[in-house]
Design an enzyme around this catalytic site. Structure first.
Site, PDB file in Angstrom:
ATOM      1  N   GLN A  45      34.763  -9.716  10.638  1.00 22.68           N
ATOM      2  CA  GLN A  45      35.444  -9.295  11.872  1.00 22.68           C
ATOM      3  C   GLN A  45      34.452  -8.591  12.794  1.00 22.68           C
ATOM      4  OE1 GLN A  45      39.234  -7.373  11.250  1.00 22.68           O
ATOM      5  NE2 GLN A  45      38.750  -5.816  12.735  1.00 22.68           N
ATOM      6  N   SER A  49      34.146  -3.944  16.154  1.00 25.81           N
ATOM      7  CA  SER A  49      33.563  -2.638  16.503  1.00 25.81           C
ATOM      8  C   SER A  49      32.167  -2.768  17.095  1.00 25.81           C
ATOM      9  CB  SER A  49      33.455  -1.758  15.264  1.00 25.81           C
ATOM     10  OG  SER A  49      34.705  -1.626  14.663  1.00 25.81           O
ATOM     11  N   GLU A  75      45.712  -6.027   9.764  1.00 26.16           N
ATOM     12  CA  GLU A  75      44.651  -5.320   9.043  1.00 26.16           C
ATOM     13  C   GLU A  75      45.216  -4.091   8.337  1.00 26.16           C
ATOM     14  OE1 GLU A  75      41.489  -3.780  11.581  1.00 26.16           O
ATOM     15  OE2 GLU A  75      40.114  -3.854   9.888  1.00 26.16           O
TER      16      GLU A  75
HETATM   17  C1  LIG Z   1      33.980   0.982   5.385  1.00 25.78           C
HETATM   18  C2  LIG Z   1      34.146   0.498   6.802  1.00 25.78           C
HETATM   19  C3  LIG Z   1      34.268  -0.847   7.054  1.00 25.78           C
HETATM   20  C4  LIG Z   1      34.414  -1.311   8.371  1.00 25.78           C
HETATM   21  N1  LIG Z   1      34.484  -2.664   8.582  1.00 25.78           N
HETATM   22  C5  LIG Z   1      34.566  -3.127   9.847  1.00 25.78           C
HETATM   23  C6  LIG Z   1      34.562  -4.539  10.100  1.00 25.78           C
HETATM   24  O1  LIG Z   1      34.475  -5.349   9.179  1.00 25.78           O
HETATM   25  N2  LIG Z   1      34.624  -4.980  11.367  1.00 25.78           N
HETATM   26  C7  LIG Z   1      34.724  -4.120  12.419  1.00 25.78           C
HETATM   27  O2  LIG Z   1      34.815  -4.603  13.549  1.00 25.78           O
HETATM   28  N3  LIG Z   1      34.728  -2.773  12.228  1.00 25.78           N
HETATM   29  C8  LIG Z   1      34.645  -2.263  10.967  1.00 25.78           C
HETATM   30  N4  LIG Z   1      34.629  -0.902  10.737  1.00 25.78           N
HETATM   31  C9  LIG Z   1      34.625  -0.001  11.910  1.00 25.78           C
HETATM   32  C10 LIG Z   1      35.879   0.826  12.075  1.00 25.78           C
HETATM   33  O3  LIG Z   1      36.956   0.041  12.508  1.00 25.78           O
HETATM   34  C11 LIG Z   1      35.523   1.941  13.082  1.00 25.78           C
HETATM   35  O4  LIG Z   1      34.534   2.755  12.449  1.00 25.78           O
HETATM   36  C12 LIG Z   1      36.721   2.776  13.462  1.00 25.78           C
HETATM   37  O5  LIG Z   1      37.577   2.045  14.282  1.00 25.78           O
HETATM   38  C13 LIG Z   1      36.306   4.073  14.197  1.00 25.78           C
HETATM   39  O6  LIG Z   1      35.459   3.819  15.264  1.00 25.78           O
HETATM   40  P1  LIG Z   1      34.086   4.651  15.451  1.00 25.78           P
HETATM   41  O7  LIG Z   1      33.334   4.590  14.164  1.00 25.78           O
HETATM   42  O8  LIG Z   1      33.428   4.128  16.692  1.00 25.78           O
HETATM   43  O9  LIG Z   1      34.523   6.169  15.671  1.00 25.78           O
HETATM   44  P2  LIG Z   1      34.994   6.860  17.030  1.00 25.78           P
HETATM   45  O10 LIG Z   1      35.954   5.971  17.728  1.00 25.78           O
HETATM   46  O11 LIG Z   1      33.757   7.278  17.771  1.00 25.78           O
HETATM   47  O12 LIG Z   1      35.763   8.117  16.507  1.00 25.78           O
HETATM   48  C14 LIG Z   1      35.100   9.301  16.038  1.00 25.78           C
HETATM   49  C15 LIG Z   1      36.194  10.320  15.669  1.00 25.78           C
HETATM   50  O13 LIG Z   1      36.941  10.679  16.851  1.00 25.78           O
HETATM   51  C16 LIG Z   1      38.344  10.420  16.642  1.00 25.78           C
HETATM   52  N5  LIG Z   1      38.958   9.946  17.889  1.00 25.78           N
HETATM   53  C17 LIG Z   1      38.475   8.975  18.718  1.00 25.78           C
HETATM   54  N6  LIG Z   1      39.348   8.764  19.740  1.00 25.78           N
HETATM   55  C18 LIG Z   1      40.410   9.589  19.524  1.00 25.78           C
HETATM   56  C19 LIG Z   1      41.637   9.847  20.215  1.00 25.78           C
HETATM   57  N7  LIG Z   1      41.964   9.176  21.330  1.00 25.78           N
HETATM   58  N8  LIG Z   1      42.481  10.772  19.700  1.00 25.78           N
HETATM   59  C20 LIG Z   1      42.170  11.469  18.571  1.00 25.78           C
HETATM   60  N9  LIG Z   1      41.017  11.269  17.864  1.00 25.78           N
HETATM   61  C21 LIG Z   1      40.151  10.365  18.343  1.00 25.78           C
HETATM   62  C22 LIG Z   1      38.400   9.331  15.589  1.00 25.78           C
HETATM   63  O14 LIG Z   1      39.632   9.314  14.910  1.00 25.78           O
HETATM   64  C23 LIG Z   1      37.244   9.751  14.679  1.00 25.78           C
HETATM   65  O15 LIG Z   1      37.640  10.752  13.784  1.00 25.78           O
HETATM   66  C24 LIG Z   1      34.467  -0.398   9.441  1.00 25.78           C
HETATM   67  C25 LIG Z   1      34.354   0.982   9.184  1.00 25.78           C
HETATM   68  C26 LIG Z   1      34.186   1.432   7.878  1.00 25.78           C
HETATM   69  C27 LIG Z   1      34.054   2.903   7.636  1.00 25.78           C
END
Ligand SMILES: Cc1cc2nc3c(=O)[nH]c(=O)nc-3n(C[C@H](O)[C@H](O)[C@H](O)COP(=O)(O)OP(=O)(O)OC[C@H]3O[C@@H](n4cnc5c(N)ncnc54)[C@H](O)[C@@H]3O)c2cc1C
Length: 385
Positions: A113, A116, A231
């Site tokens: 997928q 991100s 998902e």
């Molecule tokens: C083990 C693992 C597997 C993954 N596999 C995939 C994959 O296969 N494909 C893929 O596309 N992605 C994948 N991901 C990515 C995952 O979907 C993202 O890491 C996740 O959506 C969070 O985005 P970010 O890391 O950019 O954090 P951010 O969006 O930068 O968030 C950082 C922190 O701020 C908080 N935050 C952000 N916005 C808000 C808001 N509006 N209100 C309150 N809190 C907020 C978040 O909850 C978090 O605690 C994976 C992640 C992990 C850990």
């Protein structure tokens, strides 16, 4: 059209098993099972199903399991089965479904997928990977991150911006990207556990045929919502027997190692057991709702409690084991397609469970979904739509 009943489907499985040896060629057996409509029974004929009620899937799976037939493991295709397949079934063309669903179901082609990006995780709609039309193709440039299974996947569901001039949710299109195409570069990202299930993916001038676009140009966000809702169910709503998952490991440890027991921890173990059982039954109920239609925002609740429970239970296991619980088996760089949550050490479970509250939507974001879309509380003010 004959009426689909559990008895009739059991009969179809028995008939299939008379002509297909479950101990013969695994892939051949699975392909034939798909063609017989016994893969996903609720799919239409030609797409692995019979148009039967989805509840009957369990009957068919049990009949195959009883005969010792292979299932579509060991090469688990969680993103393909849990997210790509339901999205394709709902939004892809007949030709696209015919090309992709069978090898996806048999596990011959794994999926990942590409959603991100470095600046677009929770705020996924702000993604910057660009797709520009060029004749019969789209040319894709950008970077994705945290892409689980990209190192093994043949295909990816991909979101890309096709119109930077409109509001961010409206300029996105949904594609299927060939991970073997020139310009796709996959680099491992090591996790806290030492292994690398996920990757950075760089897309440089990758040509994606327009025939691999899913849905209309600019409608990718609506289609992505189907993927994201599935998902959450796929991660949080997996079918488990009682004491399946991490709580089973904890309960066994409690029973088999009486010297570790303390009064305070007894209370905690009991509480976790009860919560795990409640979560398991809620997931069962949710799967029944999903069987009756598309998953709703309730999937966010099972995903949230899955993440919280796994962290609580793995923490408790480490606490029970004391110093022994801090002994990791090894930090060797592995490239698994799935975490081995039950086969590794308590430390591994503890470390890997940290990711449960991030992958598939963070707990903070899921709480907002539950507040607004399940409980109907007032929405947070937004300026980005
Ligand atoms: C083990 C693992 C597997 C993954 N596999 C995939 C994959 O296969 N494909 C893929 O596309 N992605 C994948 N991901 C990515 C995952 O979907 C993202 O890491 C996740 O959506 C969070 O985005 P970010 O890391 O950019 O954090 P951010 O969006 O930068 O968030 C950082 C922190 O701020 C908080 N935050 C952000 N916005 C808000 C808001 N509006 N209100 C309150 N809190 C907020 C978040 O909850 C978090 O605690 C994976 C992640 C992990 C850990």
């Amino acid at each position: 059209m004959p009426e689909h009943t559990a008895d009739r489907l059991r009969g179809l499985v028995a008939e299939f098993l008379r002509t297909h040896d479950p101990r013969g060629d695994r892939a051949g057996f699975l392909r034939a099972r798909f063609d017989a409509g016994l893969a996903w029974v609720h799919h239409p004929p030609g797409h692995g199903g019979l148009g039967a009620p989805p509840q009957l899937q369990a009957v068919v799976d049990a009949a195959f399991a009883e005969a010792g037939a292979p299932d579509n493991r060991p090469r688990r295709n969680s993103i393909g089965l849990g997210m790509a397949a339901p999205t394709l079934l709902r939004h892809a063309t007949e030709a696209q479904c015919r090309r992709w669903l069978r090898p996806l179901w048999t596990g011959e082609e794994l999926w990942c997928q590409l959603f991100s990006e470095p600046e677009a995780g929770s705020d996924l709609a702000s993604l910057r990977t660009r797709a520009v039309r060029d004749g019969a193709d789209w040319v894709v440039d950008g970077q994705k991150v945290w892409t689980s299974m990209a190192h093994e996947a043949r295909w990816a569901i991909l979101l890309a911006r096709t119109d930077p001039a409109v509001a961010k949710h409206r300029g996105i299109t949904y594609f299927v990207c060939d991970m073997t195409a020139p310009g796709v570069q996959v680099r491992p990202l090591r996790q806290l556990t030492g292994e690398a299930e996920f990757n950075e993916v760089f897309l440089t001038g990758v040509r994606v045929p327009d025939a691999h676009r899913v849905g209309a140009v600019g409608e990718g966000w609506q289609i992505a919502r189907t993927t994201l809702m599935n998902e959450r169910v796929a991660i949080g709503g997996r079918p488990l027997p009682r004491e399946g998952g991490m709580v089973g490991v904890l309960a066994r440890l409690w029973r088999e190692r009486p010297e570790l027991r303390t009064a305070g921890l007894h209370e905690e173990v009991l509480r976790s057991w009860v919560r795990a059982e409640a979560a398991r039954l809620s997931a069962l109920r949710l799967r029944q709702l999903v069987a009756a239609g598309a998953p709703g925002p309730e999937g966010s609740a099972v995903k949230l409690s899955f993440a919280e429970l796994n962290q609580r239970i793995s923490g408790l296991e480490v606490e029970l084991l004391g110093a022994e619980g801090l002994r990791h088996d090894d930090w060797a760089m592995r490239r698994p397609v799935e975490p081995d949550l039950l086969g590794r050490t308590a430390t591994y479970r503890y470390l890997r469970a940290r990711g449960n509250s991030i992958e598939g939507g963070t707990s903070e974001i899921l709480r907002t979904v539950i507040a607004e879309r399940v409980l109907g509380l007032p929405a947070e003010p937004r300026v980005d739509r």
